[in-house]
Write a protein that holds these residues in place. Structure first.
Motif, PDB file in Angstrom:
ATOM      1  N   ARG A  94       3.795   3.918  -7.855  1.00 28.35           N
ATOM      2  CA  ARG A  94       2.649   4.400  -7.109  1.00 28.35           C
ATOM      3  C   ARG A  94       2.348   3.442  -6.182  1.00 28.35           C
ATOM      4  O   ARG A  94       1.986   3.953  -4.852  1.00 28.35           O
ATOM      5  CB  ARG A  94       1.645   4.641  -8.231  1.00 28.35           C
ATOM      6  CG  ARG A  94       0.371   5.534  -7.661  1.00 28.35           C
ATOM      7  CD  ARG A  94      -0.623   5.698  -8.835  1.00 28.35           C
ATOM      8  NE  ARG A  94      -0.273   6.483  -9.964  1.00 28.35           N
ATOM      9  CZ  ARG A  94      -0.323   6.299 -11.184  1.00 28.35           C
ATOM     10  NH1 ARG A  94      -0.381   4.914 -11.598  1.00 28.35           N
ATOM     11  NH2 ARG A  94       0.133   7.032 -12.036  1.00 28.35           N
ATOM     12  N   ALA A  95       2.448   2.181  -6.334  1.00 31.11           N
ATOM     13  CA  ALA A  95       1.965   1.369  -5.422  1.00 31.11           C
ATOM     14  C   ALA A  95       2.857   1.330  -4.318  1.00 31.11           C
ATOM     15  O   ALA A  95       2.374   1.334  -2.863  1.00 31.11           O
ATOM     16  CB  ALA A  95       2.001  -0.005  -6.066  1.00 31.11           C
ATOM     17  N   SER A  96       4.116   1.449  -4.530  1.00 29.65           N
ATOM     18  CA  SER A  96       5.304   1.397  -3.618  1.00 29.65           C
ATOM     19  C   SER A  96       4.858   2.933  -2.643  1.00 29.65           C
ATOM     20  O   SER A  96       5.033   2.675  -1.536  1.00 29.65           O
ATOM     21  CB  SER A  96       6.548   1.445  -3.969  1.00 29.65           C
ATOM     22  OG  SER A  96       7.558   1.616  -3.073  1.00 29.65           O
ATOM     23  N   ALA A  97       4.783   3.758  -3.248  1.00 31.09           N
ATOM     24  CA  ALA A  97       4.498   5.087  -2.500  1.00 31.09           C
ATOM     25  C   ALA A  97       3.249   5.244  -1.779  1.00 31.09           C
ATOM     26  O   ALA A  97       3.072   5.613  -0.652  1.00 31.09           O
ATOM     27  CB  ALA A  97       4.595   6.431  -3.428  1.00 31.09           C
ATOM     28  N   ARG A  98       2.017   4.536  -2.068  1.00 36.87           N
ATOM     29  CA  ARG A  98       0.822   4.578  -1.723  1.00 36.87           C
ATOM     30  C   ARG A  98       0.876   3.406  -0.266  1.00 36.87           C
ATOM     31  O   ARG A  98       0.189   3.846   0.758  1.00 36.87           O
ATOM     32  CB  ARG A  98      -0.150   3.949  -2.687  1.00 36.87           C
ATOM     33  CG  ARG A  98      -0.610   5.030  -3.394  1.00 36.87           C
ATOM     34  CD  ARG A  98      -1.884   5.152  -3.985  1.00 36.87           C
ATOM     35  NE  ARG A  98      -2.006   6.326  -5.056  1.00 36.87           N
ATOM     36  CZ  ARG A  98      -2.877   6.142  -6.128  1.00 36.87           C
ATOM     37  NH1 ARG A  98      -3.265   5.191  -6.412  1.00 36.87           N
ATOM     38  NH2 ARG A  98      -2.966   7.235  -6.871  1.00 36.87           N
ATOM     39  N   SER A  99       1.619   2.414  -0.361  1.00 37.24           N
ATOM     40  CA  SER A  99       1.768   1.492   0.576  1.00 37.24           C
ATOM     41  C   SER A  99       2.418   1.918   1.927  1.00 37.24           C
ATOM     42  O   SER A  99       2.114   1.502   2.844  1.00 37.24           O
ATOM     43  CB  SER A  99       2.507   0.116   0.236  1.00 37.24           C
ATOM     44  OG  SER A  99       3.954   0.391   0.178  1.00 37.24           O
ATOM     45  N   LEU A 105      13.016   7.832  -5.442  1.00 43.37           N
ATOM     46  CA  LEU A 105      13.321   7.684  -4.149  1.00 43.37           C
ATOM     47  C   LEU A 105      12.182   8.495  -3.355  1.00 43.37           C
ATOM     48  O   LEU A 105      11.673   8.032  -2.274  1.00 43.37           O
ATOM     49  CB  LEU A 105      14.627   7.840  -3.918  1.00 43.37           C
ATOM     50  CG  LEU A 105      15.599   6.604  -3.937  1.00 43.37           C
ATOM     51  CD1 LEU A 105      16.937   7.190  -3.705  1.00 43.37           C
ATOM     52  CD2 LEU A 105      15.162   5.684  -2.854  1.00 43.37           C
ATOM     53  N   ARG A 106      12.605   9.725  -3.748  1.00 44.75           N
ATOM     54  CA  ARG A 106      11.669  10.779  -2.803  1.00 44.75           C
ATOM     55  C   ARG A 106      10.194  10.320  -2.807  1.00 44.75           C
ATOM     56  O   ARG A 106       9.486  10.573  -1.551  1.00 44.75           O
ATOM     57  CB  ARG A 106      11.717  12.290  -3.125  1.00 44.75           C
ATOM     58  CG  ARG A 106      11.332  13.224  -2.049  1.00 44.75           C
ATOM     59  CD  ARG A 106      11.185  14.643  -2.870  1.00 44.75           C
ATOM     60  NE  ARG A 106      10.305  14.716  -3.791  1.00 44.75           N
ATOM     61  CZ  ARG A 106      10.121  16.001  -4.209  1.00 44.75           C
ATOM     62  NH1 ARG A 106      10.665  17.055  -3.984  1.00 44.75           N
ATOM     63  NH2 ARG A 106       9.276  16.192  -5.403  1.00 44.75           N
ATOM     64  N   TYR A 107       9.716   9.805  -3.704  1.00 47.73           N
ATOM     65  CA  TYR A 107       8.079   9.531  -3.951  1.00 47.73           C
ATOM     66  C   TYR A 107       7.858   8.337  -2.920  1.00 47.73           C
ATOM     67  O   TYR A 107       6.964   8.290  -2.447  1.00 47.73           O
ATOM     68  CB  TYR A 107       8.069   9.144  -5.340  1.00 47.73           C
ATOM     69  CG  TYR A 107       6.553   8.938  -5.734  1.00 47.73           C
ATOM     70  CD1 TYR A 107       5.586   9.448  -4.935  1.00 47.73           C
ATOM     71  CD2 TYR A 107       6.250   7.882  -6.866  1.00 47.73           C
ATOM     72  CE1 TYR A 107       3.928   9.214  -5.278  1.00 47.73           C
ATOM     73  CE2 TYR A 107       4.792   7.840  -7.210  1.00 47.73           C
ATOM     74  CZ  TYR A 107       3.827   8.553  -6.367  1.00 47.73           C
ATOM     75  OH  TYR A 107       2.444   8.353  -6.767  1.00 47.73           O
ATOM     76  N   VAL A 108       8.881   7.416  -3.305  1.00 47.09           N
ATOM     77  CA  VAL A 108       8.509   6.353  -2.190  1.00 47.09           C
ATOM     78  C   VAL A 108       8.713   6.374  -0.659  1.00 47.09           C
ATOM     79  O   VAL A 108       8.127   5.990   0.115  1.00 47.09           O
ATOM     80  CB  VAL A 108       9.143   4.926  -2.551  1.00 47.09           C
ATOM     81  CG1 VAL A 108       8.744   4.706  -4.000  1.00 47.09           C
ATOM     82  CG2 VAL A 108      10.684   4.944  -2.512  1.00 47.09           C
ATOM     83  N   LEU A 109       9.550   7.342  -0.561  1.00 49.32           N
ATOM     84  CA  LEU A 109      10.165   7.798   1.097  1.00 49.32           C
ATOM     85  C   LEU A 109       9.121   8.759   1.595  1.00 49.32           C
ATOM     86  O   LEU A 109       8.772   8.799   2.854  1.00 49.32           O
ATOM     87  CB  LEU A 109      11.570   8.452   0.914  1.00 49.32           C
ATOM     88  CG  LEU A 109      12.478   7.510   0.533  1.00 49.32           C
ATOM     89  CD1 LEU A 109      13.924   8.668   0.288  1.00 49.32           C
ATOM     90  CD2 LEU A 109      12.862   6.591   1.576  1.00 49.32           C
ATOM     91  N   SER A 110       8.513   9.547   0.772  1.00 53.11           N
ATOM     92  CA  SER A 110       7.753  10.609   1.435  1.00 53.11           C
ATOM     93  C   SER A 110       6.200  10.809   0.833  1.00 53.11           C
ATOM     94  O   SER A 110       5.392  11.305   1.373  1.00 53.11           O
ATOM     95  CB  SER A 110       8.299  11.777   1.203  1.00 53.11           C
ATOM     96  OG  SER A 110       8.281  12.450  -0.231  1.00 53.11           O
ATOM     97  N   GLY A 111       5.955  10.074  -0.350  1.00 46.78           N
ATOM     98  CA  GLY A 111       4.541  10.352  -1.021  1.00 46.78           C
ATOM     99  C   GLY A 111       4.478  11.568  -2.116  1.00 46.78           C
ATOM    100  O   GLY A 111       3.618  11.555  -2.376  1.00 46.78           O
TER     101      GLY A 111
END
Ligand SMILES: [Zn+2]
Length: 219
Positions: free
Chosen positions: A140-145, A114-120
Motif C-alpha cells: 500500500r505504501a509503495s503503491a501510494r508513493s 506488481l500491478r498495484y505498485v506500477l499502477s495503483g
C-alpha cells in the motif's frame, strides 16, 4: 577376490542394506499407485517422503539410514533404481496438478502485487486477503508513493495476468516465440516473461555468449 559393497556377506547371507533397499523399492512402488502422500509432497517436496520411507525400511534390519545412503551413493545401479521411482512419484498426475495450481497462485500473487505498485490498482480480494498485514502495508505504501509507477512495465504485467485468467492464444508460462514451457525458475524471477531465455536474447539481439540483461526486480 576384493571386498565390494554389493557382494554378499562371507556367510552367504545378503548384506543388511540389501533388505533396506528392497523394502524402500517396494514402498516407493506402492506409493506410486496411491495418493495419500500427494498433499504432503505438494507442500514439502518428495525428499521428506523418501526420508520417511527409508527410516521405516531401516528399522527391521537395524541399518542406519546414513549407512544405506552411503552404500547407494557409491552404487550407480542402485541409485538409478531409487531415482527412477522418485521420478515416477514426482510425475504423479495429482501432484503435478497441485504443483501447477500453487505455481499459478504464486504468479498471480506476484503479478497483482506488481500491478498495484506500477499502477495503483488494488489486487482483487482473493489475492489481497491471502497476504499478511505486513505485506499489505508495504504494498500500500509503495503503491501510494507512486515511486514504482512504470507505464512500460505495466502492459507486460497486464498481459501476463490476462494469460493467467484466460485460455487465450497463449497459455501463461509458454514462450510466445517458440512455444516451449518457460523454465519455472525464470517465471518465478520474471513472472511477466513473454519468452524463454534463448528467445528473449534473440528478441534483444543479445549474442548467446554474453550474459542476458537482468530485469529490474521490484521485490
Ligand atoms: Zn522460446
Amino acid at each position: 577376490m576384493h571386498a565390494h559393497m554389493t557382494t554378499d556377506s562371507p556367510d552367504g547371507s545378503p548384506p543388511p542394506w540389501k533388505e533396506v533397499h528392497l523394502a524402500v523399492l517396494a514402498t516407493l512402488d506402492a506409493l506410486v499407485k496411491s495418493n495419500g502422500w500427494v498433499q504432503t509432497a505438494a507442500a514439502v517436496g518428495i525428499e521428506p517422503i523418501f526420508e520417511r520411507v527409508l527410516k521405516q525400511a531401516c528399522v527391521g534390519p537395524r541399518v542406519a539410514p546414513e549407512s544405506y545412503l552411503d552404500t547407494i551413493s557409491r552404487e550407480p545401479a542402485l541409485r538409478a533404481e531409487i531415482q527412477e521411482r522418485l521420478a515416477r512419484l514426482a510425475a504423479h498426475p495429482e501432484l503435478v496438478s497441485l504443483r501447477r495450481e500453487s505455481q499459478r497462485r504464486e504468479a498471480e500473487h506476484h503479478l497483482y502485487s506488481l500491478r498495484y505498485v506500477l499502477s495503483g490498482r488494488e489486487p482483487p480480494p482473493h489475492v489481497w486477503e491471502a497476504m499478511d498485514e505486513r505485506e499489505q502495508a508495504q504494498l500500500r505504501a509503495s503503491a501510494r508513493s507512486g515511486e514504482e509507477r512504470d507505464d512500460e512495465m505495466l502492459p507486460r504485467v497486464e498481459r501476463a495476468l490476462e494469460k493467467l485468467a484466460t485460455d487465450g492464444p497463449w497459455a501463461y508460462g509458454e514462450c510466445e516465440d517458440c512455444g516451449v514451457p518457460v523454465l519455472l525458475e525464470r517465471l518465478q524471477l520474471i513472472p511477466w516473461a513473454e519468452c524463454c531465455a534463448p528467445c528473449q536474447r534473440e528478441r534483444q539481439g543479445t549474442p548467446a555468449d554474453r550474459p542476458p540483461v537482468v530485469a529490474v526486480m521490484y521485490f
